[in-house]
Design an enzyme around this catalytic site. Structure first.
Site, PDB file in Angstrom:
ATOM      1  N   TYR A  71       1.153  -1.523  -0.082  1.00 41.52           N
ATOM      2  CA  TYR A  71       0.052   0.030  -0.277  1.00 41.52           C
ATOM      3  C   TYR A  71       1.305   1.166  -0.376  1.00 41.52           C
ATOM      4  O   TYR A  71      -0.005   2.592  -0.399  1.00 41.52           O
ATOM      5  CB  TYR A  71      -1.034  -0.077   0.746  1.00 41.52           C
ATOM      6  N   ASN A  93     -12.985   4.036  -6.093  1.00 41.94           N
ATOM      7  CA  ASN A  93     -11.750   4.512  -6.134  1.00 41.94           C
ATOM      8  C   ASN A  93     -10.800   4.233  -5.171  1.00 41.94           C
ATOM      9  O   ASN A  93     -11.569   5.417  -4.515  1.00 41.94           O
ATOM     10  CB  ASN A  93     -11.100   4.908  -7.739  1.00 41.94           C
ATOM     11  N   ALA A 133     -12.780   6.282 -20.923  1.00 44.49           N
ATOM     12  CA  ALA A 133     -13.114   7.082 -20.047  1.00 44.49           C
ATOM     13  C   ALA A 133     -13.454   8.552 -20.777  1.00 44.49           C
ATOM     14  O   ALA A 133     -13.596   9.387 -20.497  1.00 44.49           O
ATOM     15  CB  ALA A 133     -13.392   7.012 -18.962  1.00 44.49           C
ATOM     16  N   HIS A 192     -15.099   3.026  -1.127  1.00 43.18           N
ATOM     17  CA  HIS A 192     -13.931   1.031  -0.850  1.00 43.18           C
ATOM     18  C   HIS A 192     -12.512   2.476  -0.067  1.00 43.18           C
ATOM     19  O   HIS A 192     -11.579   1.463  -0.137  1.00 43.18           O
ATOM     20  CB  HIS A 192     -13.766   0.974  -1.944  1.00 43.18           C
ATOM     21  N   GLU A 234     -14.904  -2.450 -22.340  1.00 42.55           N
ATOM     22  CA  GLU A 234     -15.151  -3.723 -22.693  1.00 42.55           C
ATOM     23  C   GLU A 234     -16.654  -3.607 -21.557  1.00 42.55           C
ATOM     24  O   GLU A 234     -16.831  -3.541 -21.152  1.00 42.55           O
ATOM     25  CB  GLU A 234     -14.581  -5.053 -21.503  1.00 42.55           C
ATOM     26  N   ASN A 262     -17.886   1.991 -20.775  1.00 45.46           N
ATOM     27  CA  ASN A 262     -16.714   0.823 -20.542  1.00 45.46           C
ATOM     28  C   ASN A 262     -15.899   0.963 -21.611  1.00 45.46           C
ATOM     29  O   ASN A 262     -16.662   1.218 -22.576  1.00 45.46           O
ATOM     30  CB  ASN A 262     -17.432  -0.149 -19.609  1.00 45.46           C
ATOM     31  N   CYS A 293      -6.349   4.184  12.841  1.00 46.68           N
ATOM     32  CA  CYS A 293      -5.676   3.342  13.990  1.00 46.68           C
ATOM     33  C   CYS A 293      -6.730   1.690  13.925  1.00 46.68           C
ATOM     34  O   CYS A 293      -8.199   2.694  14.243  1.00 46.68           O
ATOM     35  CB  CYS A 293      -5.812   3.694  15.170  1.00 46.68           C
ATOM     36  N   ASP A 325      -8.261   6.649  -5.264  1.00 42.42           N
ATOM     37  CA  ASP A 325      -6.808   7.199  -5.491  1.00 42.42           C
ATOM     38  C   ASP A 325      -7.690   8.788  -4.956  1.00 42.42           C
ATOM     39  O   ASP A 325      -9.096   8.719  -4.421  1.00 42.42           O
ATOM     40  CB  ASP A 325      -6.655   6.925  -6.824  1.00 42.42           C
TER      41      ASP A 325
HETATM   42  P1  OAD Z   1     -11.797  -3.220 -12.154  1.00 40.63           P
HETATM   43  O1  OAD Z   1     -10.282  -3.414 -12.293  1.00 40.63           O
HETATM   44  O2  OAD Z   1     -12.556  -4.377 -12.404  1.00 40.63           O
HETATM   45  O3  OAD Z   1     -12.253  -2.855 -14.269  1.00 40.63           O
HETATM   46  C1  OAD Z   1     -12.235  -1.984 -14.656  1.00 40.63           C
HETATM   47  C2  OAD Z   1     -12.458  -1.721 -15.548  1.00 40.63           C
HETATM   48  O4  OAD Z   1     -12.650  -0.568 -16.160  1.00 40.63           O
HETATM   49  C3  OAD Z   1     -12.612  -3.020 -17.173  1.00 40.63           C
HETATM   50  O5  OAD Z   1     -14.235  -3.294 -17.119  1.00 40.63           O
HETATM   51  C4  OAD Z   1     -12.104  -1.964 -18.011  1.00 40.63           C
HETATM   52  O6  OAD Z   1     -12.422  -2.204 -19.087  1.00 40.63           O
HETATM   53  C5  OAD Z   1     -11.989  -0.899 -18.051  1.00 40.63           C
HETATM   54  N1  OAD Z   1     -11.493   0.479 -18.477  1.00 40.63           N
HETATM   55  C6  OAD Z   1     -10.189   0.364 -18.041  1.00 40.63           C
HETATM   56  N2  OAD Z   1      -9.305   1.076 -18.790  1.00 40.63           N
HETATM   57  C7  OAD Z   1     -10.312   2.016 -18.813  1.00 40.63           C
HETATM   58  C8  OAD Z   1     -10.791   3.686 -19.765  1.00 40.63           C
HETATM   59  N3  OAD Z   1     -10.009   3.936 -20.588  1.00 40.63           N
HETATM   60  N4  OAD Z   1     -11.850   3.444 -20.016  1.00 40.63           N
HETATM   61  C9  OAD Z   1     -13.147   3.055 -19.665  1.00 40.63           C
HETATM   62  N5  OAD Z   1     -12.727   2.203 -19.213  1.00 40.63           N
HETATM   63  C10 OAD Z   1     -11.722   1.649 -19.484  1.00 40.63           C
HETATM   64  O7  OAD Z   1     -12.292  -2.089 -10.991  1.00 40.63           O
HETATM   65  P2  OAD Z   1     -13.134  -1.878 -10.798  1.00 40.63           P
HETATM   66  O8  OAD Z   1     -14.808  -2.341 -11.170  1.00 40.63           O
HETATM   67  O9  OAD Z   1     -13.471  -0.744 -10.094  1.00 40.63           O
HETATM   68  O10 OAD Z   1     -11.596  -2.368  -4.515  1.00 40.63           O
HETATM   69  O11 OAD Z   1     -13.354  -2.953  -9.035  1.00 40.63           O
HETATM   70  C11 OAD Z   1     -14.123  -2.493  -8.274  1.00 40.63           C
HETATM   71  C12 OAD Z   1     -13.194  -3.373  -6.705  1.00 40.63           C
HETATM   72  O12 OAD Z   1     -12.691  -4.453  -7.189  1.00 40.63           O
HETATM   73  C13 OAD Z   1     -11.899  -1.911  -7.037  1.00 40.63           C
HETATM   74  O13 OAD Z   1     -12.397  -0.203  -6.120  1.00 40.63           O
HETATM   75  C14 OAD Z   1     -11.612  -2.699  -5.595  1.00 40.63           C
HETATM   76  C15 OAD Z   1     -11.184  -4.211  -6.311  1.00 40.63           C
HETATM   77  O14 OAD Z   1     -10.800  -5.239  -5.543  1.00 40.63           O
HETATM   78  C16 OAD Z   1     -11.076  -2.478  -2.895  1.00 40.63           C
HETATM   79  O15 OAD Z   1      -9.763  -2.130  -3.443  1.00 40.63           O
HETATM   80  C17 OAD Z   1     -11.553  -2.398  -2.149  1.00 40.63           C
HETATM   81 ZN    ZN Z   2      -5.248   4.677  18.358  1.00 39.09          ZN
END
Ligand code: OAD
Ligand code: ZN
Length: 237
Positions: A57, A93, A223, A110, A207, A205, A118, A95
């Protein structure tokens, strides 16, 4: 398409930050920055191997200093300015690019990389100084704990502010999911709720995501290209 009083909820995922240079989670066979997600993003991993989780991290936290928001983040700020209190941005996200771009009505369901928490006294701190970004653990200034954890929702933990999120989604008229693969619940389930309450559901998205069939409109592509283009069209008076 959007009147200034249209109630809009946006859900973003890793795809919106991809063009800023942050890797998505499922980009390469479930391996995230050379780690399997379950080796670094679970409470068990933190219990068994805190040093490894911490160093992982710290890498993600330091990366924030090297990246910047992109035009898709900015376009959502324009939409928020137009809709004001009728707008809510929910991001998966960890970030800080949405807030750096200027988003204010924002929920980090998230957690946030820039914060540490802590486990003893629940103190939450913004910790992005040089001294917070080394391989050494950071201790809590409020209690005796010598090890703060990342303020991140790990697998098997409950995302933040779910009541507020469900309330907003149940009342929205337009729901938009941007850059999320639809794999991780409860975030992925918000689309079905929005659909149930009759909201117009829009997906953007690279895909087709898991739950693509539920969208009323799906726009496939980057995006950084689609979000500014669609938003400027929608808020044109
Ligand atoms: P994923 O990595 O599962 O999915 C990201 C999606 O973004 C994919 O379907 C890609 O096709 C799409 N993608 C990539 N580049 C792109 C672009 N330039 N424009 C548009 N789309 C694009 O990420 P999340 O769905 O955010 O949790 O994942 C969900 C959660 O899973 C995260 O928040 C994280 C992880 O475990 C925690 O950290 C708690
Ligand atoms: Zn403390």
């Amino acid at each position: 398409m959007f009147e200034p009083n249209t109630k809009v909820v946006i859900l973003t995922g890793a795809g919106i930050s991809a063009e800023s240079g942050i890797k998505t989670f499922r980009a390469s066979d479930g391996v995230w920055e050379n780690h399997r997600i379950e080796d670094v993003a679970t409470p068990l991993a933190w219990m068994k191997n805190p040093k490894m989780v911490w160093e992982f991290y710290q890498g993600r936290r330091k990366q924030l200093l090297e990246v910047d928001f992109n035009v898709a983040h900015r376009a959502l700020v324009e939409l928020e300015k137009y809709l004001e209190d009728h707008f809510l941005l929910i991001t998966q996200n960890v970030d800080d690019l949405h807030s750096r771009a200027g988003s204010e009505r924002l929920i980090h369901m998230h957690g946030e990389l820039r914060k540490l928490r802590c486990e003893k006294c629940e103190n939450i701190v913004i910790a992005m100084e040089k001294s917070h970004l080394t391989d050494k653990f950071v201790s809590c200034e409020k209690c005796s704990s010598n090890r703060l954890r990342p303020h991140i929702v790990w697998f098997h933990e409950m995302p933040f502010k779910m009541n507020e999120i469900y309330d907003a989604v149940e009342r929205c008229e337009v729901f938009m999911a941007i850059g999320t693969s639809g794999h991780v619940y409860p975030a992925a389930g918000l689309l079905a709720i929005a659909k149930d309450v009759g909201a117009h559901c829009i997906g953007i998205n690279l895909e087709p995501p898991e739950n693509v069939d539920l969208f009323d409109e799906f726009h496939q592509g980057l995006a950084g290209e689609l979000v500014p283009e669609l938003i400027s069209k929608w808020i044109k008076k």
